[in-house]
Write an enzyme that holds these catalytic residues in place. Structure first.
Site, PDB file in Angstrom:
ATOM      1  N   HIS A   1      -9.571   5.267  -0.918  1.00 13.45           N
ATOM      2  CA  HIS A   1      -8.570   5.513  -0.006  1.00 13.45           C
ATOM      3  C   HIS A   1      -9.524   6.198   1.188  1.00 13.45           C
ATOM      4  O   HIS A   1     -10.240   7.150   0.904  1.00 13.45           O
ATOM      5  CB  HIS A   1      -7.213   5.959  -0.168  1.00 13.45           C
ATOM      6  CG  HIS A   1      -6.504   5.208  -1.036  1.00 13.45           C
ATOM      7  ND1 HIS A   1      -5.132   4.810  -0.348  1.00 13.45           N
ATOM      8  CD2 HIS A   1      -6.473   4.687  -2.159  1.00 13.45           C
ATOM      9  CE1 HIS A   1      -4.544   3.844  -1.323  1.00 13.45           C
ATOM     10  NE2 HIS A   1      -5.449   3.817  -2.220  1.00 13.45           N
TER      11      HIS A   1
ATOM     12  N   HIS B   1      -7.825  10.544   4.233  1.00 13.06           N
ATOM     13  CA  HIS B   1      -6.794   9.614   5.197  1.00 13.06           C
ATOM     14  C   HIS B   1      -7.225   9.898   6.748  1.00 13.06           C
ATOM     15  O   HIS B   1      -7.366  10.881   7.133  1.00 13.06           O
ATOM     16  CB  HIS B   1      -5.502   9.632   4.779  1.00 13.06           C
ATOM     17  CG  HIS B   1      -5.143   8.934   3.596  1.00 13.06           C
ATOM     18  ND1 HIS B   1      -4.445   9.407   2.397  1.00 13.06           N
ATOM     19  CD2 HIS B   1      -5.311   7.587   3.157  1.00 13.06           C
ATOM     20  CE1 HIS B   1      -4.391   8.747   1.469  1.00 13.06           C
ATOM     21  NE2 HIS B   1      -4.755   7.532   1.841  1.00 13.06           N
ATOM     22  N   GLY B   2      -6.875   8.625   7.646  1.00 14.49           N
ATOM     23  CA  GLY B   2      -6.927   9.006   8.768  1.00 14.49           C
ATOM     24  C   GLY B   2      -8.785   9.021   9.632  1.00 14.49           C
ATOM     25  O   GLY B   2      -9.718   8.534   8.561  1.00 14.49           O
TER      26      GLY B   2
ATOM     27  N   GLY C   1     -10.990   5.197   3.899  1.00 10.53           N
ATOM     28  CA  GLY C   1     -12.363   4.400   4.022  1.00 10.53           C
ATOM     29  C   GLY C   1     -12.826   4.233   5.466  1.00 10.53           C
ATOM     30  O   GLY C   1     -13.945   3.296   5.995  1.00 10.53           O
ATOM     31  N   SER C   2     -12.126   5.147   6.341  1.00  9.53           N
ATOM     32  CA  SER C   2     -12.539   4.984   7.915  1.00  9.53           C
ATOM     33  C   SER C   2     -13.452   6.125   8.279  1.00  9.53           C
ATOM     34  O   SER C   2     -13.406   7.269   7.986  1.00  9.53           O
ATOM     35  CB  SER C   2     -11.272   5.095   8.841  1.00  9.53           C
ATOM     36  OG  SER C   2     -10.623   4.050   9.039  1.00  9.53           O
TER      37      SER C   2
ATOM     38  N   ASP D   1       0.894  -1.200  -0.167  1.00  4.07           N
ATOM     39  CA  ASP D   1      -0.133   0.079  -0.091  1.00  4.07           C
ATOM     40  C   ASP D   1       0.838   1.152   0.015  1.00  4.07           C
ATOM     41  O   ASP D   1       1.939   1.270   0.770  1.00  4.07           O
ATOM     42  CB  ASP D   1      -0.771  -0.002   1.409  1.00  4.07           C
ATOM     43  CG  ASP D   1      -1.940   1.004   1.314  1.00  4.07           C
ATOM     44  OD1 ASP D   1      -2.503   1.283   0.188  1.00  4.07           O
ATOM     45  OD2 ASP D   1      -2.321   1.533   2.387  1.00  4.07           O
TER      46      ASP D   1
HETATM   47 ZN   LIG Z   1      -4.445   5.629   1.061  1.00  6.23          ZN
END
Ligand SMILES: [Zn+2]
Length: 291
Positions: free
Chosen positions: A210, A182-183, A212-213, A82
């Site tokens: 990306h 991200h994060g 995906g949280s 990744d």
């Molecule tokens: Zn990522």
């Protein structure tokens, strides 16, 4: 089932409109939890390791362990690098037997991104491996407030850029920017499904989310409906596992607890968290047709 590349699992996902979970591991217990969650639901999975986590574990250690886990898994497993930050690391991973790599040159000029990605694609395809590229800017929520993507801005992946990038590199999958970060999300993100849909219509390859949280179940489903077939999810799982481990240790204050007990608890917690996500992504019971 065994070690497969992204095409082996994502093309079916694209065709039948579900997403394959791509989960990061930073140690063996996490990796075991990821594979075991996928096995329990008969779902294909991407077992991925980010280059930024290499200070903890060498690429050799990552590769040997992940490939071994994939080979003995009862479901198809992609062993994926990744956010590869340089061509040399991506090449090293491919030579070690990773079935897939991502090269993230999205912050570099378009031409440089194309040149480096193309170089990795040529070697990867010779080895039967797949490559994920990235076009567009996916920021990180740094606490200064969320970037507002509710209106089309030049931060989104542009359809023509994505198309040109694919035509020039022939990547197998493409990470695109349509409003995720991200994060951990501090505010509700503004996802632009229209742009995502346009990119999906213009390209023959699977698209990757990306950041995906922390999205709602509905936001995952809507993203999948509009062309996302690989969802990278790590941050929230990581916090959930740490919190779960804290509760576990608090409940055992008066008992002897060995490191082994913690490892087993981490595997259980990872599994529990990821099974919920795999169900939302719709990849339950797709392993048989995936390969
Ligand atoms: Zn990522």
């Amino acid at each position: 089932m065994t070690l497969v590349n992204l095409n082996d699992v994502l093309l079916d996902a694209k065709k039948r409109s579900y997403a394959v979970g791509a989960f990061n591991f930073t140690d063996i217990s996490t990796a075991r939890g990821i594979v075991s969650a996928a096995e329990k639901l008969n779902a294909p999975v991407v077992l991925q390791f980010a280059q930024s986590h290499l200070p903890y574990m060498s690429l050799e250690e990552v590769g040997i362990n992940a490939i071994q886990l994939a080979k003995k898994a009862s479901v198809p497993v992609v062993v994926h690098l990744d956010h590869g930050e340089d061509v040399a690391t991506a090449m090293k991973a491919l030579k070690m037997g990773f079935s897939s790599v991502m090269l993230d040159f999205s912050l570099k000029p378009f031409k440089e991104n194309v040149k480096a990605t193309k170089e990795v694609v040529e070697i990867a395809h010779d080895l039967g491996a797949s490559v994920e590229g990235e076009i567009g800017v996916m920021t990180r929520d740094d606490g200064e407030g969320m970037p507002d993507y509710s209106h089309l801005t030049d931060k989104y992946t542009k359809v023509e850029d994505a198309k040109r990038f694919y035509d020039l590199t022939h990547v197998d999958a493409l990470a695109v920017s349509f409003g995720t970060v991200h994060g951990i999300y501090r505010e509700k993100p503004h996802l632009n499904f229209e742009r995502l849909h346009e990119i999906s219509e213009a390209l023959p390859i699977p698209l990757v989310m990306h950041g995906g949280s922390g999205l709602s179940d509905e936001e995952y489903r809507e993203s999948i409906k509009n062309g996302i077939t690989k969802i990278n999810y790590y941050s929230v799982m990581s916090f959930n596992v740490v919190n779960g481990l804290r509760d576990y240790l608090n409940a055992r204050r008066d008992k002897q607890t060995f490191l082994y007990d913690c490892d087993m608890e981490v595997i259980r917690l990872v599994e529990e968290d990821l099974m919920k996500k795999i169900k939302i992504f719709g990849s339950t019971d797709t392993a048989l047709v995936a390969k």
